[in-house]
Scaffold this motif. Structure first.
Motif, PDB file in Angstrom:
ATOM      1  N   ALA A  64       0.843  -1.200   0.000  1.00 35.92           N
ATOM      2  CA  ALA A  64       0.000   0.000   0.000  1.00 35.92           C
ATOM      3  C   ALA A  64       0.873   1.243   0.000  1.00 35.92           C
ATOM      4  N   GLY A  65       1.808   1.285  -0.944  1.00 41.52           N
ATOM      5  CA  GLY A  65       2.583   2.493  -1.184  1.00 41.52           C
ATOM      6  C   GLY A  65       1.925   3.297  -2.282  1.00 41.52           C
ATOM      7  N   TRP A  66       2.687   4.224  -2.881  1.00 40.89           N
ATOM      8  CA  TRP A  66       2.093   5.092  -3.897  1.00 40.89           C
ATOM      9  C   TRP A  66       1.593   4.293  -5.098  1.00 40.89           C
ATOM     10  N   ILE A  67       2.419   3.372  -5.605  1.00 40.04           N
ATOM     11  CA  ILE A  67       2.007   2.597  -6.768  1.00 40.04           C
ATOM     12  C   ILE A  67       0.786   1.743  -6.435  1.00 40.04           C
ATOM     13  N   GLY A  68       0.831   1.046  -5.321  1.00 42.32           N
ATOM     14  CA  GLY A  68      -0.283   0.181  -4.948  1.00 42.32           C
ATOM     15  C   GLY A  68      -1.584   0.939  -4.804  1.00 42.32           C
ATOM     16  N   LEU A  69      -1.545   2.088  -4.148  1.00 45.20           N
ATOM     17  CA  LEU A  69      -2.775   2.849  -3.926  1.00 45.20           C
ATOM     18  C   LEU A  69      -3.278   3.497  -5.214  1.00 45.20           C
ATOM     19  N   GLU A  70      -2.377   3.956  -6.073  1.00 43.54           N
ATOM     20  CA  GLU A  70      -2.833   4.537  -7.341  1.00 43.54           C
ATOM     21  C   GLU A  70      -3.462   3.471  -8.233  1.00 43.54           C
ATOM     22  N   VAL A  71      -2.875   2.283  -8.249  1.00 43.27           N
ATOM     23  CA  VAL A  71      -3.482   1.190  -9.017  1.00 43.27           C
ATOM     24  C   VAL A  71      -4.824   0.794  -8.406  1.00 43.27           C
ATOM     25  N   ALA A  72      -4.906   0.769  -7.085  1.00 41.44           N
ATOM     26  CA  ALA A  72      -6.174   0.442  -6.434  1.00 41.44           C
ATOM     27  C   ALA A  72      -7.258   1.436  -6.828  1.00 41.44           C
ATOM     28  N   ALA A  73      -6.925   2.719  -6.870  1.00 41.69           N
ATOM     29  CA  ALA A  73      -7.905   3.733  -7.259  1.00 41.69           C
ATOM     30  C   ALA A  73      -8.343   3.543  -8.706  1.00 41.69           C
ATOM     31  N   ALA A  74      -7.379   3.279  -9.584  1.00 39.61           N
ATOM     32  CA  ALA A  74      -7.723   3.052 -10.994  1.00 39.61           C
ATOM     33  C   ALA A  74      -8.594   1.814 -11.141  1.00 39.61           C
ATOM     34  N   ALA A  75      -8.268   0.768 -10.401  1.00 39.62           N
ATOM     35  CA  ALA A  75      -9.029  -0.480 -10.493  1.00 39.62           C
ATOM     36  C   ALA A  75     -10.456  -0.310  -9.984  1.00 39.62           C
ATOM     37  N   ARG A  76     -10.617   0.422  -8.902  1.00 40.66           N
ATOM     38  CA  ARG A  76     -11.975   0.642  -8.382  1.00 40.66           C
ATOM     39  C   ARG A  76     -12.803   1.467  -9.366  1.00 40.66           C
ATOM     40  N   GLU A  77     -12.176   2.460 -10.000  1.00 47.29           N
ATOM     41  CA  GLU A  77     -12.912   3.258 -10.978  1.00 47.29           C
ATOM     42  C   GLU A  77     -13.296   2.419 -12.201  1.00 47.29           C
ATOM     43  N   ALA A  78     -12.540   1.339 -12.447  1.00 50.26           N
ATOM     44  CA  ALA A  78     -12.871   0.430 -13.543  1.00 50.26           C
ATOM     45  C   ALA A  78     -13.885  -0.626 -13.130  1.00 50.26           C
ATOM     46  N   GLY A  79     -14.275  -0.631 -11.849  1.00 51.50           N
ATOM     47  CA  GLY A  79     -15.282  -1.573 -11.377  1.00 51.50           C
ATOM     48  C   GLY A  79     -14.736  -2.873 -10.848  1.00 51.50           C
ATOM     49  N   PHE A  96       6.820  15.318  -4.454  1.00 50.43           N
ATOM     50  CA  PHE A  96       6.070  14.310  -5.195  1.00 50.43           C
ATOM     51  C   PHE A  96       4.589  14.622  -5.109  1.00 50.43           C
ATOM     52  N   PHE A  97       3.827  13.959  -5.966  1.00 51.19           N
ATOM     53  CA  PHE A  97       2.386  14.190  -6.007  1.00 51.19           C
ATOM     54  C   PHE A  97       1.678  12.876  -6.265  1.00 51.19           C
ATOM     55  N   THR A  98       0.396  12.847  -5.993  1.00 50.27           N
ATOM     56  CA  THR A  98      -0.411  11.679  -6.318  1.00 50.27           C
ATOM     57  C   THR A  98      -1.821  12.117  -6.660  1.00 50.27           C
ATOM     58  N   ASP A  99      -2.470  11.305  -7.487  1.00 53.05           N
ATOM     59  CA  ASP A  99      -3.896  11.468  -7.802  1.00 53.05           C
ATOM     60  C   ASP A  99      -4.568  10.145  -7.501  1.00 53.05           C
ATOM     61  N   GLN A 100      -5.542  10.166  -6.616  1.00 50.93           N
ATOM     62  CA  GLN A 100      -6.300   8.966  -6.267  1.00 50.93           C
ATOM     63  C   GLN A 100      -7.763   9.349  -6.119  1.00 50.93           C
ATOM     64  N   TYR A 101      -8.617   8.743  -6.948  1.00 51.29           N
ATOM     65  CA  TYR A 101     -10.035   9.122  -7.007  1.00 51.29           C
ATOM     66  C   TYR A 101     -10.119  10.620  -7.309  1.00 51.29           C
ATOM     67  N   ASP A 102     -10.814  11.372  -6.476  1.00 55.69           N
ATOM     68  CA  ASP A 102     -10.887  12.819  -6.677  1.00 55.69           C
ATOM     69  C   ASP A 102      -9.882  13.578  -5.818  1.00 55.69           C
ATOM     70  N   LEU A 103      -8.958  12.837  -5.191  1.00 56.30           N
ATOM     71  CA  LEU A 103      -7.941  13.459  -4.351  1.00 56.30           C
ATOM     72  C   LEU A 103      -6.711  13.812  -5.184  1.00 56.30           C
ATOM     73  N   GLY A 104      -6.248  15.061  -5.040  1.00 62.85           N
ATOM     74  CA  GLY A 104      -4.956  15.461  -5.580  1.00 62.85           C
ATOM     75  C   GLY A 104      -4.090  15.944  -4.438  1.00 62.85           C
ATOM     76  N   MET A 105      -2.850  15.506  -4.391  1.00 64.59           N
ATOM     77  CA  MET A 105      -1.975  15.812  -3.269  1.00 64.59           C
ATOM     78  C   MET A 105      -0.589  16.192  -3.775  1.00 64.59           C
ATOM     79  N   GLU A 106       0.069  17.138  -3.086  1.00 64.94           N
ATOM     80  CA  GLU A 106       1.466  17.475  -3.323  1.00 64.94           C
ATOM     81  C   GLU A 106       2.197  17.495  -1.979  1.00 64.94           C
ATOM     82  N   TYR A 107       3.433  17.006  -1.997  1.00 57.81           N
ATOM     83  CA  TYR A 107       4.233  16.895  -0.776  1.00 57.81           C
ATOM     84  C   TYR A 107       5.611  17.491  -1.051  1.00 57.81           C
ATOM     85  N   PHE A 108       6.109  18.257  -0.091  1.00 57.01           N
ATOM     86  CA  PHE A 108       7.400  18.930  -0.221  1.00 57.01           C
ATOM     87  C   PHE A 108       8.255  18.616   1.004  1.00 57.01           C
ATOM     88  N   GLY A 109       9.566  18.479   0.782  1.00 51.39           N
ATOM     89  CA  GLY A 109      10.479  18.282   1.897  1.00 51.39           C
ATOM     90  C   GLY A 109      10.730  16.821   2.195  1.00 51.39           C
TER      91      GLY A 109
END
Length: 378
Positions: free
Chosen positions: A149-164, A304-317
């Motif tokens: 459940a890192g960035w790749i895992g969670l982004e794929v999970a979000a894409a998969a859920r949106e695909a049903g 770094f940044f991530t997009d998951q569902y309708d969430l957009g996030m940016e992280y610095f430092g």
């Protein structure tokens, strides 16, 4: 003699671009093992994976750009050896002499042996082909198991859920992204995915039996820097290729950037290795300057940044090994309902990292906050 860049990913292409934009007219050879023109990897787990963006949007440049700018782009090609004393690289049967060498060989997904024993097909996500295969498997009703459940895992999970798809995510830590975000903010991502119907199984070791009923297993348990060439060349290697503040390796004629660079960061005053998009771009630029004779230090803070569902996030430092004393959160963390917040990680009343979720006006404020005082509200 030639400036040779080994690794035709985003970092290597960024360096080649900067060299030409800075007016360098000499020979530049950009060598990549993949058949594709250099491309950005974030779309592979975001827009391209979900079928919302074309592949062309991920490309750094189209093929014509390299020819127009006299870049000797060699794709589907591997450098098999470096002779650091003779200053040559072996490309097939050819020995290519270099004036300076830039290593941008990236990283490879960490494999999970137990997944191979489970029975269902196993997927990793690193290349365009990986993303295309995965996209074909994300269909309505497909049962997908994700390990990690890192960035790749969670982004794929979000894409998969949106695909049903029906989603189960296994993670050994007590929360997703715990090592990166700490419990205060990691809980936000756990709540977000559960609100979207993901079965999060946390604090557990996954077995082959756990995954046996899935239609596809996706493994996202981190990446290993590809340092084989650097080791063969006799460079200093420890969790990546050791580079100084100018991105120079233990050989004065060789630099390293991107995923493989374990960098002596002058601002953080410690070594750090970053596997993110922004670092690949910006280190490529600084390395290009230094290949042309500058002595510029790389001081940019990780982003770094991530997009998951309708969430957009940016992280610095970067929090670093000493951790943090507290996290100050402004706003509502109910991001599943579209709320927005800002978070500041504080050590000794100084901001060491900051992020926002769904608050795009915060970008400059958060970036500027790093290293600044953040007195306790009490």
């Amino acid at each position: 003699m030639t400036l040779v860049i080994v690794g035709a990913g985003l970092a290597g292409a960024s360096a080649a671009t900067e060299l030409r934009e800075r007016g360098h007219t000499g020979t530049i050879m950009l060598i990549g093992a993949e058949e594709h023109e250099p491309y950005e990897r974030p779309p592979l787990s975001k827009g391209y994976l979900m079928g919302k963006e074309p592949l062309t949007k991920a490309l750094v440049h189209d093929r014509d750009w390299y020819a127009d700018n006299d870049i000797d782009l060699r794709l589907g090609t591997r450098v098999t050896a470096i002779d650091a004393v003779g200053r040559t690289v072996s490309v097939g049967e050819e020995q290519v002499p270099y004036a300076a060498l830039l290593l941008a060989t990236g990283s490879q997904p960490r494999h999970l042996a137990v997944a191979d024993k489970a029975g269902p097909p196993v997927a990793y996500l690193r290349t365009i082909e990986d993303s295309e295969r995965l996209r074909g498997a994300l269909t309505q009703g497909a049962r997908i198991a994700i390990v990690g459940a890192g960035w790749i895992g969670l982004e794929v999970a979000a894409a998969a859920r949106e695909a049903g798809c029906t989603m189960t995510v296994y993670e050994s830590a007590e929360l997703p992204l715990l090592r990166v975000l700490g419990p205060e903010v990691a809980q936000v991502f756990a709540d977000l995915h559960r609100a979207h119907g993901v079965d999060l199984r946390l604090g557990t070791s996954v077995t082959a039996a756990d995954m046996a009923e899935a239609d596809l297993i996706v493994v996202g348990i981190g990446a290993i820097p590809d340092t084989a060439l650097a080791e063969q060349a006799g460079l200093d290697v420890d969790n990546g290729v050791l580079v100084d503040a100018t991105l120079r390796t233990s050989d004065r004629n060789i630099y390293a950037i991107g995923d493989i660079a374990n960098h002596e960061h002058p601002g953080l005053r410690r070594r750090i290795r970053v596997e993110h998009w922004d670092t690949a771009i910006e280190q490529g630029k600084v390395a290009a300057h230094n290949l042309l004779g500058a002595d510029e230090t790389y001081r940019r803070l990780p982003y770094f940044f991530t997009d998951q569902y309708d969430l957009g996030m940016e992280y610095f430092g970067n929090v670093g090994p000493e951790g943090y004393d507290r996290v100050d959160i402004e706003g509502s963390t109910d991001v599943a309902n579209g709320d927005a917040f800002r978070a500041y990680w504080v050590k000794d009343d100084m901001v060491v990292a900051a992020m926002h979720a769904n608050d795009w006006d915060a970008t400059d404020t958060l970036r500027d906050s790093i290293g600044q005082p953040q007195p306790s509200a009490s």
